[in-house]
Design a protein around this motif. Structure first.
Motif, PDB file in Angstrom:
ATOM      1  N   VAL A 190       4.632  20.631  -2.288  1.00  0.00           N
ATOM      2  CA  VAL A 190       5.368  19.373  -2.220  1.00  0.00           C
ATOM      3  C   VAL A 190       5.772  19.228  -0.760  1.00  0.00           C
ATOM      4  CG1 VAL A 190       7.398  18.089  -2.968  1.00  0.00           C
ATOM      5  CG2 VAL A 190       6.222  19.627  -4.580  1.00  0.00           C
ATOM      6  N   VAL A 191       5.207  18.256  -0.079  1.00  0.00           N
ATOM      7  CA  VAL A 191       5.445  18.076   1.346  1.00  0.00           C
ATOM      8  C   VAL A 191       6.402  16.907   1.535  1.00  0.00           C
ATOM      9  CG1 VAL A 191       4.392  17.728   3.606  1.00  0.00           C
ATOM     10  CG2 VAL A 191       3.125  18.950   1.816  1.00  0.00           C
ATOM     11  N   ASP A 192       7.613  17.225   2.001  1.00  0.00           N
ATOM     12  CA  ASP A 192       8.660  16.220   2.212  1.00  0.00           C
ATOM     13  C   ASP A 192       8.590  15.734   3.649  1.00  0.00           C
ATOM     14  OD1 ASP A 192      10.942  14.709   2.438  1.00  0.00           O
ATOM     15  OD2 ASP A 192      12.297  16.248   1.660  1.00  0.00           O
ATOM     16  N   ILE A 193       8.324  14.449   3.820  1.00  0.00           N
ATOM     17  CA  ILE A 193       8.193  13.848   5.137  1.00  0.00           C
ATOM     18  C   ILE A 193       9.471  13.089   5.521  1.00  0.00           C
ATOM     19  CG2 ILE A 193       6.708  12.383   6.590  1.00  0.00           C
ATOM     20  CD1 ILE A 193       5.166  14.622   5.423  1.00  0.00           C
ATOM     21  N   GLY A 194      10.485  13.103   4.647  1.00  0.00           N
ATOM     22  CA  GLY A 194      11.730  12.374   4.905  1.00  0.00           C
ATOM     23  C   GLY A 194      12.352  12.752   6.236  1.00  0.00           C
ATOM     24  N   GLY A 195      12.859  11.764   6.951  1.00  0.00           N
ATOM     25  CA  GLY A 195      13.518  12.007   8.228  1.00  0.00           C
ATOM     26  C   GLY A 195      12.570  12.125   9.408  1.00  0.00           C
ATOM     27  N   ALA A 196      11.310  11.785   9.207  1.00  0.00           N
ATOM     28  CA  ALA A 196      10.339  11.877  10.299  1.00  0.00           C
ATOM     29  C   ALA A 196      10.702  10.914  11.424  1.00  0.00           C
ATOM     30  CB  ALA A 196       8.939  11.569   9.788  1.00  0.00           C
ATOM     31  N   VAL A 197      10.565  11.407  12.645  1.00  0.00           N
ATOM     32  CA  VAL A 197      10.760  10.568  13.833  1.00  0.00           C
ATOM     33  C   VAL A 197       9.491  10.654  14.672  1.00  0.00           C
ATOM     34  CG1 VAL A 197      13.280  10.820  13.839  1.00  0.00           C
ATOM     35  CG2 VAL A 197      11.875  12.456  15.111  1.00  0.00           C
ATOM     36  N   ALA A 198       9.386   9.811  15.665  1.00  0.00           N
ATOM     37  CA  ALA A 198       8.178   9.771  16.488  1.00  0.00           C
ATOM     38  C   ALA A 198       7.862  11.133  17.112  1.00  0.00           C
ATOM     39  CB  ALA A 198       8.324   8.709  17.573  1.00  0.00           C
ATOM     40  N   ALA A 199       8.888  11.885  17.496  1.00  0.00           N
ATOM     41  CA  ALA A 199       8.656  13.192  18.122  1.00  0.00           C
ATOM     42  C   ALA A 199       7.961  14.159  17.165  1.00  0.00           C
ATOM     43  CB  ALA A 199       9.973  13.793  18.614  1.00  0.00           C
ATOM     44  N   HIS A 200       8.218  14.035  15.857  1.00  0.00           N
ATOM     45  CA  HIS A 200       7.491  14.865  14.884  1.00  0.00           C
ATOM     46  C   HIS A 200       6.005  14.489  14.906  1.00  0.00           C
ATOM     47  CE1 HIS A 200      11.510  15.352  12.807  1.00  0.00           C
ATOM     48  NE2 HIS A 200      11.093  16.599  12.885  1.00  0.00           N
ATOM     49  N   ALA A 201       5.728  13.200  14.843  1.00  0.00           N
ATOM     50  CA  ALA A 201       4.338  12.731  14.801  1.00  0.00           C
ATOM     51  C   ALA A 201       3.585  13.093  16.081  1.00  0.00           C
ATOM     52  CB  ALA A 201       4.299  11.222  14.573  1.00  0.00           C
ATOM     53  N   MET A 202       4.271  13.075  17.210  1.00  0.00           N
ATOM     54  CA  MET A 202       3.620  13.375  18.488  1.00  0.00           C
ATOM     55  C   MET A 202       3.155  14.830  18.562  1.00  0.00           C
ATOM     56  SD  MET A 202       3.482  10.539  20.021  1.00  0.00           S
ATOM     57  CE  MET A 202       2.987  11.023  21.652  1.00  0.00           C
ATOM     58  N   GLN A 203       3.767  15.707  17.786  1.00  0.00           N
ATOM     59  CA  GLN A 203       3.361  17.115  17.774  1.00  0.00           C
ATOM     60  C   GLN A 203       2.104  17.345  16.933  1.00  0.00           C
ATOM     61  OE1 GLN A 203       6.747  19.504  16.612  1.00  0.00           O
ATOM     62  NE2 GLN A 203       7.574  19.473  18.678  1.00  0.00           N
ATOM     63  N   LEU A 204       1.718  16.367  16.153  1.00  0.00           N
ATOM     64  CA  LEU A 204       0.561  16.516  15.266  1.00  0.00           C
ATOM     65  C   LEU A 204      -0.721  16.130  15.988  1.00  0.00           C
ATOM     66  CD1 LEU A 204       2.103  15.067  11.983  1.00  0.00           C
ATOM     67  CD2 LEU A 204       1.895  17.466  12.671  1.00  0.00           C
ATOM     68  N   THR A 205      -1.099  16.926  16.948  1.00  0.00           N
ATOM     69  CA  THR A 205      -2.333  16.681  17.686  1.00  0.00           C
ATOM     70  C   THR A 205      -3.533  16.969  16.782  1.00  0.00           C
ATOM     71  OG1 THR A 205      -2.487  18.949  18.479  1.00  0.00           O
ATOM     72  CG2 THR A 205      -1.225  17.379  19.846  1.00  0.00           C
ATOM     73  N   PRO A 206      -4.686  16.387  17.066  1.00  0.00           N
ATOM     74  CA  PRO A 206      -5.864  16.713  16.252  1.00  0.00           C
ATOM     75  C   PRO A 206      -6.158  18.212  16.196  1.00  0.00           C
ATOM     76  CG  PRO A 206      -6.282  14.751  17.531  1.00  0.00           C
ATOM     77  CD  PRO A 206      -4.953  15.303  18.014  1.00  0.00           C
ATOM     78  N   ALA A 207      -5.955  18.925  17.304  1.00  0.00           N
ATOM     79  CA  ALA A 207      -6.205  20.378  17.297  1.00  0.00           C
ATOM     80  C   ALA A 207      -5.256  21.093  16.351  1.00  0.00           C
ATOM     81  CB  ALA A 207      -6.062  20.941  18.712  1.00  0.00           C
TER      82      ALA A 207
ATOM     83  N   ARG B   4       0.938  25.334 -15.516  1.00  0.00           N
ATOM     84  CA  ARG B   4      -0.430  25.849 -15.370  1.00  0.00           C
ATOM     85  C   ARG B   4      -0.452  27.210 -14.674  1.00  0.00           C
ATOM     86  NH1 ARG B   4      -3.560  20.428 -13.340  1.00  0.00           N
ATOM     87  NH2 ARG B   4      -3.162  19.188 -15.185  1.00  0.00           N
ATOM     88  N   GLY B   5       0.733  27.791 -14.458  1.00  0.00           N
ATOM     89  CA  GLY B   5       0.829  29.102 -13.834  1.00  0.00           C
ATOM     90  C   GLY B   5       0.718  29.090 -12.320  1.00  0.00           C
ATOM     91  N   ARG B   6       0.821  27.915 -11.708  1.00  0.00           N
ATOM     92  CA  ARG B   6       0.672  27.792 -10.258  1.00  0.00           C
ATOM     93  C   ARG B   6       2.024  27.944  -9.558  1.00  0.00           C
ATOM     94  NH1 ARG B   6      -2.303  22.084 -10.482  1.00  0.00           N
ATOM     95  NH2 ARG B   6      -0.253  21.683 -11.344  1.00  0.00           N
ATOM     96  N   LYS B   7       2.004  28.507  -8.362  1.00  0.00           N
ATOM     97  CA  LYS B   7       3.202  28.614  -7.539  1.00  0.00           C
ATOM     98  C   LYS B   7       3.463  27.261  -6.892  1.00  0.00           C
ATOM     99  CE  LYS B   7       6.384  31.382  -6.108  1.00  0.00           C
ATOM    100  NZ  LYS B   7       7.252  31.935  -7.140  1.00  0.00           N
ATOM    101  N   VAL B   8       4.725  26.823  -6.910  1.00  0.00           N
ATOM    102  CA  VAL B   8       5.101  25.563  -6.281  1.00  0.00           C
ATOM    103  C   VAL B   8       5.877  25.881  -5.002  1.00  0.00           C
ATOM    104  CG1 VAL B   8       6.394  23.410  -6.528  1.00  0.00           C
ATOM    105  CG2 VAL B   8       5.173  24.369  -8.498  1.00  0.00           C
ATOM    106  N   ILE B   9       5.467  25.241  -3.915  1.00  0.00           N
ATOM    107  CA  ILE B   9       6.068  25.472  -2.604  1.00  0.00           C
ATOM    108  C   ILE B   9       6.515  24.139  -2.028  1.00  0.00           C
ATOM    109  CG2 ILE B   9       5.630  26.258  -0.244  1.00  0.00           C
ATOM    110  CD1 ILE B   9       3.503  28.150  -1.429  1.00  0.00           C
ATOM    111  N   ILE B  10       7.755  24.096  -1.561  1.00  0.00           N
ATOM    112  CA  ILE B  10       8.252  22.905  -0.879  1.00  0.00           C
ATOM    113  C   ILE B  10       8.098  23.110   0.619  1.00  0.00           C
ATOM    114  CG2 ILE B  10      10.302  21.531  -0.325  1.00  0.00           C
ATOM    115  CD1 ILE B  10      11.226  21.965  -3.179  1.00  0.00           C
ATOM    116  N   VAL B  11       7.536  22.109   1.275  1.00  0.00           N
ATOM    117  CA  VAL B  11       7.388  22.134   2.730  1.00  0.00           C
ATOM    118  C   VAL B  11       8.211  20.972   3.272  1.00  0.00           C
ATOM    119  CG1 VAL B  11       5.795  21.954   4.664  1.00  0.00           C
ATOM    120  CG2 VAL B  11       5.080  23.099   2.560  1.00  0.00           C
ATOM    121  N   ARG B  12       9.275  21.306   3.976  1.00  0.00           N
ATOM    122  CA  ARG B  12      10.121  20.282   4.598  1.00  0.00           C
ATOM    123  C   ARG B  12       9.635  20.123   6.037  1.00  0.00           C
ATOM    124  NH1 ARG B  12      16.182  20.554   2.840  1.00  0.00           N
ATOM    125  NH2 ARG B  12      15.908  18.366   3.287  1.00  0.00           N
ATOM    126  N   SER B  13       8.594  19.324   6.190  1.00  0.00           N
ATOM    127  CA  SER B  13       7.881  19.255   7.466  1.00  0.00           C
ATOM    128  C   SER B  13       8.682  18.616   8.589  1.00  0.00           C
ATOM    129  CB  SER B  13       6.548  18.542   7.279  1.00  0.00           C
ATOM    130  OG  SER B  13       6.761  17.274   6.724  1.00  0.00           O
TER     131      SER B  13
END
Length: 167
Positions: A58-75, A10-19
């Motif tokens: 494409v957001v890859d969440i593989g390998g997530a640990v609790a410390a990753h989730a703790m950084q995701l504050t509502p702000a 469809r002519g869209r740019k694809v971006i991988i995010v290894r979060s």
């Protein structure tokens, strides 16, 4: 953030995010976002098409640990969603989440609360089913780590480090 070469059908740019591709004990989520902003700035200057046909992440969440989730504050989540939806001259068309852990829904519901309704409808969660992702993004565009034939993540990362450093 790793933009892939070329565009989808469809002519869209694809971006991988290894979060989770960083050590959360060494780097803050703000530092990670700043590095992504460098690539976003290059794309904003060089990729005129993404403001017309849009972007697929494409957001890859593989390998997530609790410390990753703790950084995701509502702000932080609110800031990230605002930047993604309104901060760049691009049109977000889809968010594909892959390699999602069992706890993903809990954290993701925070993200969804800051998404516009239109964006919520463009979210697809594939879990670890790469064949499901391939229905939307052909393997010919994706690196080997995602069942593709387009080089490796390390190759793409080196390419983008060179592009950013050249500025």
């Amino acid at each position: 953030t790793l933009p892939l070469e070329g565009h989808d059908s469809r002519g869209r740019k694809v971006i991988i995010v290894r979060s989770t591709g960083y050590d959360p004990n060494k780097f803050s989520i703000d530092e990670v976002m700043r590095s992504s902003d460098f690539i976003g700035s290059v794309m904003a200057e060089e990729e005129e098409q993404w403001s017309v046909t849009g972007v697929v992440q494409v957001v890859d969440i593989g390998g997530a640990v609790a410390a990753h989730a703790m950084q995701l504050t509502p702000a932080f989540v609110k800031k990230a969603m605002t930047i993604w939806q309104d901060g760049y001259p691009m049109r977000p068309k889809a968010l594909h989440y892959i390699n999602t852990p069992q706890s993903f829904d809990t954290v993701f519901n925070i993200f969804k609360s800051f998404m516009k309704e239109k964006m919520r409808k463009r979210v697809l969660v594939h879990g670890s089913d790469l064949s499901s992702l391939h229905q939307y993004i052909p393997p010919s565009m994706l690196p080997k780590e995602y069942g593709g034939t387009n080089g490796t993540v390390d190759d793409i990362a080196r390419h983008w480090v060179k592009r950013v450093e050249a500025r």
